[in-house]
Scaffold this motif. Structure first.
Motif, PDB file in Angstrom:
ATOM      1  N   ALA A 183      61.645  65.015-116.652  1.00 50.20           N
ATOM      2  CA  ALA A 183      61.141  64.072-117.662  1.00 50.20           C
ATOM      3  C   ALA A 183      60.626  62.775-117.054  1.00 50.20           C
ATOM      4  N   SER A 184      61.044  62.447-115.855  1.00 53.05           N
ATOM      5  CA  SER A 184      60.638  61.176-115.246  1.00 53.05           C
ATOM      6  C   SER A 184      59.210  61.193-114.709  1.00 53.05           C
ATOM      7  N   ALA A 185      58.554  62.327-114.783  1.00 54.24           N
ATOM      8  CA  ALA A 185      57.183  62.443-114.274  1.00 54.24           C
ATOM      9  C   ALA A 185      56.189  61.768-115.220  1.00 54.24           C
ATOM     10  N   ASP A 186      55.037  61.427-114.665  1.00 52.25           N
ATOM     11  CA  ASP A 186      53.960  60.848-115.476  1.00 52.25           C
ATOM     12  C   ASP A 186      53.398  61.869-116.453  1.00 52.25           C
ATOM     13  N   ARG A 187      53.339  63.106-116.034  1.00 56.00           N
ATOM     14  CA  ARG A 187      52.879  64.201-116.880  1.00 56.00           C
ATOM     15  C   ARG A 187      53.881  65.336-116.760  1.00 56.00           C
ATOM     16  N   MET A 237      52.947  56.336-106.631  1.00 60.42           N
ATOM     17  CA  MET A 237      52.435  57.688-106.519  1.00 60.42           C
ATOM     18  C   MET A 237      52.656  58.412-107.846  1.00 60.42           C
ATOM     19  N   PRO A 238      51.661  59.085-108.369  1.00 59.45           N
ATOM     20  CA  PRO A 238      51.813  59.815-109.621  1.00 59.45           C
ATOM     21  C   PRO A 238      52.708  61.044-109.451  1.00 59.45           C
ATOM     22  N   LEU A 239      53.451  61.366-110.511  1.00 62.00           N
ATOM     23  CA  LEU A 239      54.335  62.524-110.509  1.00 62.00           C
ATOM     24  C   LEU A 239      53.920  63.472-111.629  1.00 62.00           C
ATOM     25  N   VAL A 240      53.819  64.759-111.312  1.00 63.12           N
ATOM     26  CA  VAL A 240      53.481  65.788-112.296  1.00 63.12           C
ATOM     27  C   VAL A 240      54.541  66.877-112.194  1.00 63.12           C
ATOM     28  N   SER A 241      55.146  67.229-113.346  1.00 67.72           N
ATOM     29  CA  SER A 241      56.159  68.294-113.393  1.00 67.72           C
ATOM     30  C   SER A 241      55.635  69.458-114.215  1.00 67.72           C
ATOM     31  N   VAL A 242      56.011  70.675-113.791  1.00 67.60           N
ATOM     32  CA  VAL A 242      55.685  71.874-114.559  1.00 67.60           C
ATOM     33  C   VAL A 242      56.968  72.690-114.686  1.00 67.60           C
ATOM     34  N   VAL A 276      45.358  72.453-113.909  1.00 73.04           N
ATOM     35  CA  VAL A 276      46.077  71.490-114.749  1.00 73.04           C
ATOM     36  C   VAL A 276      46.682  70.387-113.889  1.00 73.04           C
ATOM     37  N   ILE A 277      47.339  70.774-112.816  1.00 65.01           N
ATOM     38  CA  ILE A 277      47.984  69.797-111.938  1.00 65.01           C
ATOM     39  C   ILE A 277      46.939  68.920-111.255  1.00 65.01           C
ATOM     40  N   SER A 278      45.862  69.526-110.767  1.00 67.92           N
ATOM     41  CA  SER A 278      44.801  68.775-110.095  1.00 67.92           C
ATOM     42  C   SER A 278      44.161  67.749-111.029  1.00 67.92           C
ATOM     43  N   GLU A 279      43.869  68.164-112.271  1.00 67.32           N
ATOM     44  CA  GLU A 279      43.272  67.240-113.241  1.00 67.32           C
ATOM     45  C   GLU A 279      44.210  66.071-113.538  1.00 67.32           C
ATOM     46  N   ALA A 280      45.488  66.358-113.701  1.00 69.08           N
ATOM     47  CA  ALA A 280      46.462  65.299-113.977  1.00 69.08           C
ATOM     48  C   ALA A 280      46.551  64.319-112.815  1.00 69.08           C
ATOM     49  N   LEU A 281      46.623  64.842-111.597  1.00 67.48           N
ATOM     50  CA  LEU A 281      46.713  63.959-110.428  1.00 67.48           C
ATOM     51  C   LEU A 281      45.439  63.134-110.251  1.00 67.48           C
ATOM     52  N   THR A 282      44.284  63.717-110.572  1.00 69.61           N
ATOM     53  CA  THR A 282      43.029  62.974-110.483  1.00 69.61           C
ATOM     54  C   THR A 282      43.028  61.820-111.479  1.00 69.61           C
ATOM     55  N   GLN A 283      43.438  62.077-112.719  1.00 65.99           N
ATOM     56  CA  GLN A 283      43.489  61.018-113.739  1.00 65.99           C
ATOM     57  C   GLN A 283      44.498  59.941-113.367  1.00 65.99           C
ATOM     58  N   LEU A 284      45.677  60.365-112.945  1.00 64.56           N
ATOM     59  CA  LEU A 284      46.744  59.407-112.631  1.00 64.56           C
ATOM     60  C   LEU A 284      46.495  58.682-111.320  1.00 64.56           C
ATOM     61  N   ASP A 297      51.895  49.544-110.971  1.00 70.97           N
ATOM     62  CA  ASP A 297      52.322  48.873-112.200  1.00 70.97           C
ATOM     63  C   ASP A 297      51.853  49.631-113.437  1.00 70.97           C
ATOM     64  N   ALA A 298      50.636  50.116-113.418  1.00 71.23           N
ATOM     65  CA  ALA A 298      50.105  50.872-114.559  1.00 71.23           C
ATOM     66  C   ALA A 298      50.866  52.187-114.728  1.00 71.23           C
ATOM     67  N   LEU A 299      51.219  52.854-113.625  1.00 67.52           N
ATOM     68  CA  LEU A 299      52.002  54.088-113.715  1.00 67.52           C
ATOM     69  C   LEU A 299      53.374  53.825-114.331  1.00 67.52           C
TER      70      LEU A 299
END
Length: 129
Positions: free
Chosen positions: A20-24, A1-6, A97-105, A111-113
Protein backbone atom coordinates in the motif's frame (compact mmCIF):
# COMPACT_ATOMS: atom_id res chain seq x y z
CA UNK A 1 12.12 7.36 -6.30
CA UNK A 2 8.66 6.24 -7.47
CA UNK A 3 7.29 2.94 -6.18
CA UNK A 4 4.91 0.67 -8.12
CA UNK A 5 3.36 -2.48 -6.59
CA UNK A 6 1.53 -5.30 -8.36
CA UNK A 7 -0.39 -7.90 -6.36
CA UNK A 8 -0.03 -11.09 -8.40
CA UNK A 9 -1.60 -13.60 -6.03
CA UNK A 10 -2.27 -12.92 -2.40
CA UNK A 11 -1.10 -9.71 -0.75
CA UNK A 12 -1.67 -9.87 2.94
CA UNK A 13 -0.62 -9.26 6.52
CA UNK A 14 2.37 -6.95 7.00
CA UNK A 15 3.10 -7.25 3.31
CA UNK A 16 -0.21 -5.50 2.58
CA UNK A 17 1.06 -2.39 4.31
CA UNK A 18 4.29 -2.47 2.29
CA UNK A 19 2.30 -2.89 -0.93
CA UNK A 20 0.00 0.00 0.00
CA UNK A 21 2.92 2.38 0.50
CA UNK A 22 3.62 2.49 -3.24
CA UNK A 23 2.73 5.45 -5.44
CA UNK A 24 0.71 3.13 -7.66
CA UNK A 25 -0.85 -0.19 -6.65
CA UNK A 26 -2.18 -2.60 -9.27
CA UNK A 27 -3.74 -6.04 -8.88
CA UNK A 28 -4.18 -8.94 -11.24
CA UNK A 29 -7.92 -9.46 -11.54
CA UNK A 30 -7.88 -12.83 -9.74
CA UNK A 31 -5.66 -11.79 -6.84
CA UNK A 32 -6.67 -10.80 -3.31
CA UNK A 33 -5.29 -8.14 -0.98
CA UNK A 34 -5.99 -7.66 2.73
CA UNK A 35 -4.32 -7.25 6.10
CA UNK A 36 -5.80 -10.51 7.38
CA UNK A 37 -6.98 -13.68 5.67
CA UNK A 38 -10.72 -14.33 5.44
CA UNK A 39 -10.15 -17.38 7.66
CA UNK A 40 -8.42 -15.22 10.27
CA UNK A 41 -11.16 -12.62 10.12
CA UNK A 42 -13.87 -15.28 10.48
CA UNK A 43 -12.04 -16.80 13.44
CA UNK A 44 -12.05 -13.42 15.17
CA UNK A 45 -15.63 -12.43 14.32
CA UNK A 46 -17.40 -15.79 14.51
CA UNK A 47 -14.82 -17.83 16.46
CA UNK A 48 -14.75 -20.26 13.55
CA UNK A 49 -13.00 -20.25 10.19
CA UNK A 50 -16.12 -21.92 8.74
CA UNK A 51 -17.45 -18.44 7.92
CA UNK A 52 -14.45 -17.56 5.76
CA UNK A 53 -16.58 -17.01 2.64
CA UNK A 54 -18.84 -14.55 4.51
CA UNK A 55 -15.76 -12.78 5.85
CA UNK A 56 -14.17 -12.56 2.39
CA UNK A 57 -17.30 -10.97 0.95
CA UNK A 58 -17.54 -8.47 3.83
CA UNK A 59 -13.83 -7.63 3.68
CA UNK A 60 -13.90 -6.60 0.00
CA UNK A 61 -10.56 -8.25 -0.84
CA UNK A 62 -10.98 -8.73 -4.60
CA UNK A 63 -9.35 -6.54 -7.21
CA UNK A 64 -12.75 -5.30 -8.42
CA UNK A 65 -13.86 -4.39 -4.88
CA UNK A 66 -10.63 -2.59 -4.05
CA UNK A 67 -10.69 -0.64 -7.31
CA UNK A 68 -14.23 0.58 -6.51
CA UNK A 69 -12.98 1.73 -3.09
CA UNK A 70 -9.91 3.44 -4.65
CA UNK A 71 -7.59 1.31 -2.53
CA UNK A 72 -5.79 0.24 -5.70
CA UNK A 73 -5.15 2.24 -8.85
CA UNK A 74 -6.16 -0.33 -11.44
CA UNK A 75 -6.88 -3.97 -12.24
CA UNK A 76 -4.74 -5.87 -14.74
CA UNK A 77 -6.84 -8.39 -16.71
CA UNK A 78 -5.78 -12.03 -16.68
CA UNK A 79 -6.46 -14.61 -19.39
CA UNK A 80 -7.92 -17.82 -17.95
CA UNK A 81 -5.79 -20.31 -19.92
CA UNK A 82 -2.04 -20.31 -19.51
CA UNK A 83 -0.17 -21.69 -22.54
CA UNK A 84 3.22 -20.10 -23.10
CA UNK A 85 1.89 -17.58 -25.65
CA UNK A 86 -0.71 -16.38 -23.14
CA UNK A 87 1.90 -16.12 -20.38
CA UNK A 88 4.13 -14.07 -22.68
CA UNK A 89 1.26 -11.66 -23.45
CA UNK A 90 0.45 -11.46 -19.74
CA UNK A 91 4.00 -10.46 -18.81
CA UNK A 92 4.06 -7.96 -21.67
CA UNK A 93 0.85 -6.30 -20.44
CA UNK A 94 2.18 -6.13 -16.86
CA UNK A 95 5.38 -4.57 -18.14
CA UNK A 96 3.43 -1.91 -20.04
CA UNK A 97 1.38 -0.99 -16.96
CA UNK A 98 4.47 -0.74 -14.77
CA UNK A 99 6.46 1.16 -17.42
CA UNK A 100 3.66 3.71 -17.94
CA UNK A 101 3.32 4.27 -14.19
CA UNK A 102 7.06 4.75 -13.71
CA UNK A 103 7.18 7.15 -16.68
CA UNK A 104 4.36 9.28 -15.21
CA UNK A 105 5.77 9.20 -11.68
CA UNK A 106 9.34 9.73 -12.83
CA UNK A 107 8.51 13.32 -13.69
CA UNK A 108 7.68 14.13 -10.06
CA UNK A 109 10.23 15.31 -7.52
CA UNK A 110 10.52 13.72 -4.06
CA UNK A 111 8.22 16.28 -2.41
CA UNK A 112 5.52 15.81 -5.04
CA UNK A 113 5.74 12.00 -4.66
CA UNK A 114 5.36 12.27 -0.88
CA UNK A 115 2.38 14.62 -1.25
CA UNK A 116 0.80 12.28 -3.80
CA UNK A 117 1.16 9.32 -1.41
CA UNK A 118 -0.28 11.32 1.49
CA UNK A 119 -3.26 12.50 -0.56
CA UNK A 120 -3.85 8.97 -1.83
CA UNK A 121 -3.95 7.53 1.70
CA UNK A 122 -6.28 10.25 2.94
CA UNK A 123 -8.73 9.53 0.11
CA UNK A 124 -8.40 5.75 0.23
CA UNK A 125 -11.63 3.88 0.78
CA UNK A 126 -13.92 6.95 0.83
CA UNK A 127 -15.44 6.06 -2.51
CA UNK A 128 -18.08 3.35 -2.45
CA UNK A 129 -18.82 3.43 1.26
Amino acid sequence: MPLVSVVIGEGGSGGALAIASADRVYMLENSVYSVITPEGCASILWRSSANAQDAAEAMKVTAADLKKLDVIDDVIPEPMAAPIAVLTRRWTSWGKVISEALTQLGNLDADALRQHRQDKFLEMGKKGL
